[in-house]
Design an enzyme around this catalytic site. Structure first.
Site, PDB file in Angstrom:
ATOM      1  N   ASP A 197       0.831  -1.208   0.000  1.00 26.08           N
ATOM      2  CA  ASP A 197       0.000   0.000   0.000  1.00 26.08           C
ATOM      3  C   ASP A 197       0.862   1.254   0.000  1.00 26.08           C
ATOM      4  OD1 ASP A 197      -2.634  -0.899  -0.108  1.00 26.08           O
ATOM      5  OD2 ASP A 197      -2.771  -1.198   2.050  1.00 26.08           O
ATOM      6  N   LEU A 198       1.876   1.270   0.849  1.00 23.50           N
ATOM      7  CA  LEU A 198       2.716   2.454   0.960  1.00 23.50           C
ATOM      8  C   LEU A 198       3.526   2.694  -0.307  1.00 23.50           C
ATOM      9  CD1 LEU A 198       3.958   1.958   4.636  1.00 23.50           C
ATOM     10  CD2 LEU A 198       2.136   3.467   3.821  1.00 23.50           C
TER      11      LEU A 198
END
Length: 411
Positions: A197-198
């Site tokens: 996600d990051l």
């Protein structure tokens, strides 16, 4: 010097992590990020607690009317909201929150009006969902041809998996990361944070910055199609290259490196230390400090290729030596000696690190509900905290119009 993204307005239609993270990075650079949330539930992560921030005693928070005799607006009872989730607080700083029901005609209309004045829209809905709501790329482009429209999905806008929802943990599994993470003799494990996600958020942030430069040259907006799956595949870097070019399948290595020895965690008398020797000169310094200078000249360890070939014996010998003293003692001995080394810190050690303190990584900020909290920069918004402010100041709505939207359930 003004922030680089001053006067850039972003409509943030994202939830959870990848999208909010990308929008937050842009807000950190000075963009005015207006986070559109469901007016009663908000972002999914608002309900992800414990842990949460302790709350102050606060009264109802009615929006201030601009003049006496104005239409009375509904008061938002913040005491009825759940506690402020630390997860939400971590990726939503520097934003304004507007509570909007996108399925209400008045709610959709005001979002369209925000889009007409926006530079960027970021969304992370499953492909096709926003089209049903009248917020597809084509619909938004018709409203604002200069709009940069960034879509974050699990698998992209096309392909057999396009309609599948994407979550960090299943993308880690499906796109190779989990296969290469964990000890060599153990099962696959996920990374300690939602790194896919990051990573995706960072790619989107960069793509938006590039699109803003491009728009300055062409006057036109673009549609950015970014997926968790492709972001994770791209992040395989040298391991992907090993497979694609040399046909070498990756394996789990724990904290060690497949091509460098030593390059891993070792147990000390009271904890763990990470040591790396990326070249023969660094290994010579390291082995001398261990009291084994002969290693650097031996027929088994004098070159990295030999150390890789004799990995098991060398690693066992290093483990034996490092276990004789504490982590702090080894760190003191290795300091300034010219090879990579570090203690394995917990979060307490991380935030107490002299470098974190010297660089002011953490700031104490005042949150409207939680009071003083420690975060990385400005506090995130309370759900719907800026709804009236944005409608008044950005869209020019009078209080009668705002009240009618409240009565409709649009905000």
């Amino acid at each position: 010097m003004p922030p680089p993204l001053k006067n850039i307005r972003i409509v943030d239609l994202t939830r959870v992590l990848a999208g909010p993270y990308a929008a937050m990075l842009l807000a950190d650079l000075g963009a005015d990020v207006i986070k559109i949330e469901h007016p009663t539930r908000g972002d999914d992560t608002r309900a992800w607690n414990p842990p949460s921030a302790p709350l102050l005693e606060r009264p109802l928070t009615p929006p201030t009317s601009p003049k006496a005799g104005a239409v009375e607006l509904r008061a938002d009872d913040w005491s009825a909201l759940p506690p402020e989730s630390t997860y939400f607080l971590s990726v939503n700083r520097n934003k304004r929150s507007v509570g909007v029901n996108l399925k209400a005609p008045g709610g959709l209309k005001l979002v369209h009006e925000l889009i007409a004045k926006a530079d960027v829209l970021i969304e992370n809905y499953v492909p096709g969902k926003l089209e049903e709501l009248g917020l597809s790329y084509e619909a938004c482009k018709a409203i604002n041809p200069r709009l940069i429209y960034a879509s974050i999905t699990g698998y992209g806008q096309t392909g057999p998996f396009a309609k599948n929802p994407g979550y960090d943990v299943n993308i880690e599994a499906e796109a190779g990361l989990m296969h290469i993470t964990g000890e060599a003799t153990g099962p696959p494990v996920k990374v300690g944070v939602a790194i896919t996600d990051l990573t995706t958020g960072l790619y989107v942030h960069g793509a938006i910055m590039a699109a803003l430069i491009s728009r300055g040259q062409t006057g036109k907006g673009v549609w950015i199609d970014c997926s968790l799956f492709e972001s994770q595949v791209a992040s395989l870097t040298n391991l992907a290259s090993n497979y694609l070019i040399a046909g070498q399948e990756a394996t789990r290595q724990g904290t060690s490196h497949p091509s460098i020895v030593p390059y891993q965690n070792f147990a000390t008398k009271d904890g763990f230390i990470m040591v790396g020797a990326g070249n023969d000169g660094q290994f010579k310094k390291f082995s001398a400090l261990l009291g084994k200078p002969e290693w650097a000249f031996s027929d088994t360890y004098s070159s990295n290729a030999l150390r890789v070939a004799n990995r098991d014996a060398l690693v066992a010998a290093i483990h034996s030596d490092l276990a004789k003293h504490t982590t702090e003692e080894w760190i003191a001995k290795f300091k300034g000696q010219g090879f990579p080394h570090a203690p394995v810190n917990d979060l307490k050690g991380t935030f107490a690190h002299p470098q974190a303190l010297a660089r002011g990584v953490v700031e104490e900020v005042v949150h409207p509900r939680a009071g003083k909290i420690k975060l990385i920069h400005r506090p995130p918004p309370v759900l719907g905290e800026h709804t009236v402010e944005v409608l008044r100041e950005e869209l020019g709505y009078d209080d009668a119009t705002i009240r009618s939207l409240q009565d409709e359930g649009a905000i």
